[in-house]
Design a protein around this motif. Structure first.
Motif, mmCIF file in Angstrom:
data_model
loop_
_atom_site.group_PDB
_atom_site.id
_atom_site.type_symbol
_atom_site.label_atom_id
_atom_site.label_comp_id
_atom_site.label_asym_id
_atom_site.label_seq_id
_atom_site.Cartn_x
_atom_site.Cartn_y
_atom_site.Cartn_z
ATOM 1 N N ALA A 14 57.591 100.618 85.961
ATOM 2 C CA ALA A 14 56.128 99.387 86.804
ATOM 3 C C ALA A 14 55.528 98.366 85.423
ATOM 4 O O ALA A 14 55.724 98.606 84.516
ATOM 5 C CB ALA A 14 54.996 100.974 86.752
ATOM 6 N N PRO A 15 55.247 97.609 86.677
ATOM 7 C CA PRO A 15 54.153 96.738 86.334
ATOM 8 C C PRO A 15 53.124 97.213 84.831
ATOM 9 O O PRO A 15 52.480 98.341 85.426
ATOM 10 C CB PRO A 15 53.887 95.485 86.350
ATOM 11 N N GLY A 16 52.580 96.691 83.994
ATOM 12 C CA GLY A 16 52.721 96.757 82.902
ATOM 13 C C GLY A 16 50.600 96.420 83.728
ATOM 14 O O GLY A 16 50.223 95.673 84.754
ATOM 15 N N ALA A 17 49.517 96.926 82.504
ATOM 16 C CA ALA A 17 48.442 96.519 83.272
ATOM 17 C C ALA A 17 47.724 95.345 83.788
ATOM 18 O O ALA A 17 47.239 94.862 84.523
ATOM 19 C CB ALA A 17 46.859 97.674 82.579
ATOM 20 N N LEU A 18 48.440 94.127 82.658
ATOM 21 C CA LEU A 18 48.230 92.189 82.695
ATOM 22 C C LEU A 18 48.567 92.540 84.366
ATOM 23 O O LEU A 18 47.903 91.654 84.744
ATOM 24 C CB LEU A 18 48.552 92.524 81.774
ATOM 25 N N GLN A 19 50.133 92.878 84.190
ATOM 26 C CA GLN A 19 50.655 91.905 85.078
ATOM 27 C C GLN A 19 50.414 92.431 86.508
ATOM 28 O O GLN A 19 50.165 91.697 87.561
ATOM 29 C CB GLN A 19 52.104 92.345 85.417
ATOM 30 N N THR A 20 50.272 93.641 86.219
ATOM 31 C CA THR A 20 48.992 94.308 87.627
ATOM 32 C C THR A 20 48.513 93.492 88.154
ATOM 33 O O THR A 20 47.702 93.122 89.894
ATOM 34 C CB THR A 20 48.858 95.403 88.055
ATOM 35 N N LEU A 21 47.027 93.277 87.079
ATOM 36 C CA LEU A 21 46.203 92.524 87.791
ATOM 37 C C LEU A 21 46.282 91.162 87.625
ATOM 38 O O LEU A 21 45.486 90.302 88.817
ATOM 39 C CB LEU A 21 45.266 92.639 86.411
ATOM 40 N N LEU A 22 46.881 90.114 86.813
ATOM 41 C CA LEU A 22 47.228 89.070 87.303
ATOM 42 C C LEU A 22 48.189 89.025 88.917
ATOM 43 O O LEU A 22 47.191 87.889 89.488
ATOM 44 C CB LEU A 22 48.774 88.422 86.052
ATOM 45 N N ALA A 23 48.774 89.867 88.986
ATOM 46 C CA ALA A 23 49.024 89.779 90.349
ATOM 47 C C ALA A 23 48.386 90.431 91.804
ATOM 48 O O ALA A 23 48.239 88.738 93.014
ATOM 49 C CB ALA A 23 50.696 90.503 90.685
ATOM 50 N N ALA A 24 47.241 90.687 91.389
ATOM 51 C CA ALA A 24 46.423 91.311 92.557
ATOM 52 C C ALA A 24 45.953 90.154 92.236
ATOM 53 O O ALA A 24 44.632 88.985 93.523
ATOM 54 C CB ALA A 24 45.055 92.331 91.844
ATOM 55 N N MET A 25 44.887 89.422 90.801
ATOM 56 C CA MET A 25 44.057 87.953 91.224
ATOM 57 C C MET A 25 44.815 86.970 92.050
ATOM 58 O O MET A 25 44.405 86.194 92.441
ATOM 59 C CB MET A 25 43.642 87.710 90.048
ATOM 60 N N GLU A 26 46.237 86.887 91.645
ATOM 61 C CA GLU A 26 46.773 85.558 92.836
ATOM 62 C C GLU A 26 46.622 85.891 94.014
ATOM 63 O O GLU A 26 46.576 85.339 94.866
ATOM 64 C CB GLU A 26 48.315 84.913 91.889
ATOM 65 N N ARG A 27 47.184 86.892 94.083
ATOM 66 C CA ARG A 27 46.928 87.434 96.048
ATOM 67 C C ARG A 27 45.823 87.703 96.885
ATOM 68 O O ARG A 27 45.678 86.633 97.593
ATOM 69 C CB ARG A 27 47.482 89.038 96.054
ATOM 70 N N GLU A 28 45.059 87.910 96.395
ATOM 71 C CA GLU A 28 43.485 88.205 96.558
ATOM 72 C C GLU A 28 42.634 85.998 96.314
ATOM 73 O O GLU A 28 41.834 86.488 97.451
ATOM 74 C CB GLU A 28 42.349 89.070 95.507
ATOM 75 N N HIS A 29 43.199 85.398 95.201
ATOM 76 C CA HIS A 29 42.959 84.307 94.821
ATOM 77 C C HIS A 29 43.159 82.799 96.608
ATOM 78 O O HIS A 29 42.568 82.585 97.519
ATOM 79 C CB HIS A 29 43.581 83.785 93.880
ATOM 80 N N ALA A 30 44.556 83.970 96.552
ATOM 81 C CA ALA A 30 45.352 83.081 98.246
ATOM 82 C C ALA A 30 44.074 83.563 99.337
ATOM 83 O O ALA A 30 43.990 82.413 100.243
ATOM 84 C CB ALA A 30 46.766 82.903 97.809
ATOM 85 N N THR A 31 44.682 84.870 99.306
ATOM 86 C CA THR A 31 43.345 85.058 100.322
ATOM 87 C C THR A 31 42.742 84.824 100.738
ATOM 88 O O THR A 31 41.658 84.154 102.195
ATOM 89 C CB THR A 31 43.402 87.095 100.711
ATOM 90 N N THR A 32 41.391 84.405 99.251
ATOM 91 C CA THR A 32 40.137 84.486 99.475
ATOM 92 C C THR A 32 40.074 82.678 99.875
ATOM 93 O O THR A 32 39.395 81.594 100.663
ATOM 94 C CB THR A 32 39.873 84.403 98.152
ATOM 95 N N VAL A 33 40.646 81.695 99.503
ATOM 96 C CA VAL A 33 41.393 80.354 100.056
ATOM 97 C C VAL A 33 41.422 79.913 101.384
ATOM 98 O O VAL A 33 40.875 79.128 102.199
ATOM 99 C CB VAL A 33 42.111 79.440 99.272
ATOM 100 N N ARG A 34 42.316 80.967 101.978
ATOM 101 C CA ARG A 34 42.709 80.703 103.206
ATOM 102 C C ARG A 34 41.340 81.019 103.916
ATOM 103 O O ARG A 34 40.819 80.336 105.331
ATOM 104 C CB ARG A 34 43.994 82.027 103.811
ATOM 105 N N VAL A 35 40.228 81.869 103.848
ATOM 106 C CA VAL A 35 39.476 82.529 104.260
ATOM 107 C C VAL A 35 38.215 81.054 104.374
ATOM 108 O O VAL A 35 37.701 80.894 105.271
ATOM 109 C CB VAL A 35 38.629 83.825 103.968
ATOM 110 N N LEU A 36 37.733 80.757 102.846
ATOM 111 C CA LEU A 36 36.985 79.748 102.873
ATOM 112 C C LEU A 36 37.503 78.188 103.848
ATOM 113 O O LEU A 36 36.699 78.035 104.630
ATOM 114 C CB LEU A 36 37.050 79.416 101.544
ATOM 115 N N ARG A 37 39.026 78.182 103.471
ATOM 116 C CA ARG A 37 39.323 76.396 104.208
ATOM 117 C C ARG A 37 39.420 77.102 106.457
ATOM 118 O O ARG A 37 39.295 76.049 106.876
ATOM 119 C CB ARG A 37 40.963 76.787 103.797
ATOM 120 N N ALA A 38 39.031 78.654 106.221
ATOM 121 C CA ALA A 38 38.851 78.472 107.989
ATOM 122 C C ALA A 38 37.909 78.488 108.262
ATOM 123 O O ALA A 38 37.728 77.824 109.818
ATOM 124 C CB ALA A 38 39.458 80.013 108.361
#
Length: 179
Positions: A14-38
Protein backbone atom coordinates in the motif's frame (compact mmCIF):
# COMPACT_ATOMS: atom_id res chain seq x y z
CA UNK A 1 -17.82 -14.55 -13.76
CA UNK A 2 -14.98 -13.27 -11.59
CA UNK A 3 -14.57 -9.93 -10.01
CA UNK A 4 -11.24 -8.46 -8.94
CA UNK A 5 -11.30 -6.46 -5.77
CA UNK A 6 -8.88 -3.58 -5.32
CA UNK A 7 -6.93 -5.63 -2.78
CA UNK A 8 -6.72 -8.62 -5.09
CA UNK A 9 -5.79 -6.48 -8.09
CA UNK A 10 -2.63 -5.12 -6.49
CA UNK A 11 0.36 -7.15 -5.44
CA UNK A 12 2.43 -4.17 -4.32
CA UNK A 13 2.51 -2.69 -0.86
CA UNK A 14 0.00 0.00 0.00
CA UNK A 15 1.23 3.53 -0.67
CA UNK A 16 2.58 5.51 2.26
CA UNK A 17 0.77 8.38 3.94
CA UNK A 18 2.43 11.05 1.80
CA UNK A 19 1.73 9.25 -1.49
CA UNK A 20 -1.90 8.71 -0.48
CA UNK A 21 -2.29 12.38 0.42
CA UNK A 22 -0.61 13.58 -2.79
CA UNK A 23 -2.83 11.38 -4.95
CA UNK A 24 -5.95 12.63 -3.17
CA UNK A 25 -4.85 16.27 -3.48
CA UNK A 26 -4.22 15.91 -7.23
CA UNK A 27 -7.47 14.02 -7.85
CA UNK A 28 -9.63 16.43 -5.86
CA UNK A 29 -7.91 19.47 -7.36
CA UNK A 30 -8.68 18.26 -10.90
CA UNK A 31 -12.33 17.72 -9.95
CA UNK A 32 -12.56 21.16 -8.32
CA UNK A 33 -11.10 22.80 -11.44
CA UNK A 34 -13.71 21.01 -13.59
CA UNK A 35 -16.48 22.30 -11.32
CA UNK A 36 -15.10 25.87 -11.34
CA UNK A 37 -14.67 25.88 -15.12
CA UNK A 38 -18.27 24.72 -15.56
CA UNK A 39 -19.60 27.89 -13.94
CA UNK A 40 -20.91 30.55 -16.34
CA UNK A 41 -18.42 33.44 -16.22
CA UNK A 42 -21.20 36.00 -16.53
CA UNK A 43 -22.97 34.75 -13.37
CA UNK A 44 -20.21 35.39 -10.80
CA UNK A 45 -22.50 37.75 -8.89
CA UNK A 46 -24.99 34.93 -8.19
CA UNK A 47 -25.77 34.95 -4.47
CA UNK A 48 -28.35 32.30 -3.55
CA UNK A 49 -29.17 33.80 -0.15
CA UNK A 50 -28.16 36.96 1.76
CA UNK A 51 -26.06 34.81 4.12
CA UNK A 52 -24.36 33.01 1.20
CA UNK A 53 -21.25 34.25 -0.52
CA UNK A 54 -21.56 35.45 -4.10
CA UNK A 55 -20.18 32.87 -6.54
CA UNK A 56 -17.06 34.99 -7.18
CA UNK A 57 -16.21 35.03 -3.46
CA UNK A 58 -16.83 31.31 -3.09
CA UNK A 59 -14.60 30.57 -6.09
CA UNK A 60 -11.88 32.84 -4.63
CA UNK A 61 -12.07 30.91 -1.36
CA UNK A 62 -10.38 27.95 -3.09
CA UNK A 63 -7.37 30.19 -3.82
CA UNK A 64 -7.32 31.60 -0.29
CA UNK A 65 -7.33 28.12 1.22
CA UNK A 66 -4.32 27.14 -0.87
CA UNK A 67 -2.61 30.19 0.62
CA UNK A 68 -3.46 28.90 4.11
CA UNK A 69 -1.98 25.52 3.26
CA UNK A 70 1.18 27.07 1.83
CA UNK A 71 1.67 29.26 4.91
CA UNK A 72 0.98 26.39 7.32
CA UNK A 73 3.52 24.03 5.76
CA UNK A 74 6.24 26.60 5.15
CA UNK A 75 6.33 29.32 7.83
CA UNK A 76 3.37 28.51 10.04
CA UNK A 77 1.01 31.16 11.38
CA UNK A 78 1.90 34.09 13.61
CA UNK A 79 -1.27 34.53 15.64
CA UNK A 80 0.26 37.39 17.64
CA UNK A 81 0.15 39.70 14.62
CA UNK A 82 -2.86 40.80 12.60
CA UNK A 83 -3.22 38.87 9.37
CA UNK A 84 -1.79 40.49 6.27
CA UNK A 85 -4.22 41.73 3.68
CA UNK A 86 -5.21 39.05 1.19
CA UNK A 87 -4.30 39.57 -2.44
CA UNK A 88 -6.97 41.34 -4.46
CA UNK A 89 -9.62 39.11 -5.97
CA UNK A 90 -9.45 38.91 -9.76
CA UNK A 91 -12.41 40.09 -11.80
CA UNK A 92 -12.84 37.09 -14.07
CA UNK A 93 -13.47 33.42 -13.44
CA UNK A 94 -10.54 32.47 -15.68
CA UNK A 95 -8.21 34.58 -13.54
CA UNK A 96 -9.56 32.99 -10.36
CA UNK A 97 -9.09 29.48 -11.75
CA UNK A 98 -5.60 30.37 -12.99
CA UNK A 99 -4.72 31.67 -9.51
CA UNK A 100 -6.09 28.44 -7.99
CA UNK A 101 -3.98 26.35 -10.37
CA UNK A 102 -0.84 28.37 -9.58
CA UNK A 103 -1.40 28.20 -5.82
CA UNK A 104 -2.05 24.45 -6.02
CA UNK A 105 1.20 24.01 -7.95
CA UNK A 106 3.17 25.82 -5.26
CA UNK A 107 1.55 23.77 -2.51
CA UNK A 108 2.17 20.49 -4.31
CA UNK A 109 5.84 21.35 -4.85
CA UNK A 110 6.28 21.87 -1.10
CA UNK A 111 4.25 18.81 -0.08
CA UNK A 112 6.14 16.55 -2.50
CA UNK A 113 9.36 17.54 -0.74
CA UNK A 114 8.10 16.83 2.76
CA UNK A 115 9.44 13.93 4.80
CA UNK A 116 7.49 11.83 7.26
CA UNK A 117 9.10 13.92 10.00
CA UNK A 118 7.94 17.14 8.32
CA UNK A 119 4.39 15.76 8.16
CA UNK A 120 4.46 14.99 11.90
CA UNK A 121 5.48 18.54 12.82
CA UNK A 122 2.63 20.66 14.08
CA UNK A 123 1.06 23.91 13.06
CA UNK A 124 -1.07 26.10 15.33
CA UNK A 125 -4.59 26.43 14.02
CA UNK A 126 -8.12 26.57 15.30
CA UNK A 127 -9.36 23.36 16.91
CA UNK A 128 -12.59 24.94 18.18
CA UNK A 129 -14.11 28.43 18.01
CA UNK A 130 -11.53 30.95 19.27
CA UNK A 131 -9.29 28.07 20.42
CA UNK A 132 -5.86 27.39 18.92
CA UNK A 133 -4.18 24.02 19.15
CA UNK A 134 -1.28 22.12 17.64
CA UNK A 135 -2.25 20.04 14.63
CA UNK A 136 0.14 17.70 12.80
CA UNK A 137 0.78 19.12 9.34
CA UNK A 138 -0.53 15.97 7.67
CA UNK A 139 -3.82 16.36 9.55
CA UNK A 140 -3.97 20.03 8.58
CA UNK A 141 -3.45 19.10 4.93
CA UNK A 142 -6.27 16.55 5.08
CA UNK A 143 -8.49 19.06 6.92
CA UNK A 144 -8.05 21.72 4.22
CA UNK A 145 -8.53 19.14 1.45
CA UNK A 146 -11.83 18.08 3.05
CA UNK A 147 -12.81 21.73 3.38
CA UNK A 148 -12.11 22.22 -0.33
CA UNK A 149 -14.38 19.26 -1.09
CA UNK A 150 -17.08 20.77 1.16
CA UNK A 151 -16.93 24.14 -0.63
CA UNK A 152 -16.88 22.42 -4.01
CA UNK A 153 -20.17 20.80 -3.03
CA UNK A 154 -21.55 24.25 -2.24
CA UNK A 155 -20.30 25.51 -5.58
CA UNK A 156 -21.98 22.63 -7.42
CA UNK A 157 -25.31 23.89 -6.03
CA UNK A 158 -24.47 27.33 -7.42
CA UNK A 159 -23.87 25.64 -10.79
CA UNK A 160 -27.36 24.19 -10.79
CA UNK A 161 -28.85 27.53 -9.71
CA UNK A 162 -26.99 29.24 -12.57
CA UNK A 163 -28.54 26.68 -14.94
CA UNK A 164 -25.08 25.35 -15.79
CA UNK A 165 -24.09 21.75 -16.40
CA UNK A 166 -22.94 19.99 -13.23
CA UNK A 167 -19.95 17.78 -14.02
CA UNK A 168 -19.40 14.38 -12.50
CA UNK A 169 -17.77 14.72 -9.11
CA UNK A 170 -17.95 11.29 -7.45
CA UNK A 171 -20.52 9.77 -9.71
CA UNK A 172 -22.98 10.57 -12.45
CA UNK A 173 -24.99 13.77 -12.54
CA UNK A 174 -28.10 14.62 -14.53
CA UNK A 175 -25.74 16.38 -16.95
CA UNK A 176 -23.03 13.68 -17.05
CA UNK A 177 -24.65 10.28 -16.79
CA UNK A 178 -22.26 7.36 -16.67
CA UNK A 179 -24.31 5.05 -18.82
Amino acid sequence: MTSATPAAASTSAAPGALQTLLAAMEREHATTVRVLRAFPADRLDLQPHPKSKPARDLAWLFVQEQGLVEKAITTGFDWSAPPSAPPPMPETLDEIVDAFEAAHGRVMAVVRGMSDEDLRQTVQFFVAPKTLGDIPKIDFLWFLLHDQIHHRGQFSVYLRMADARVPSIYGPTADEPWF
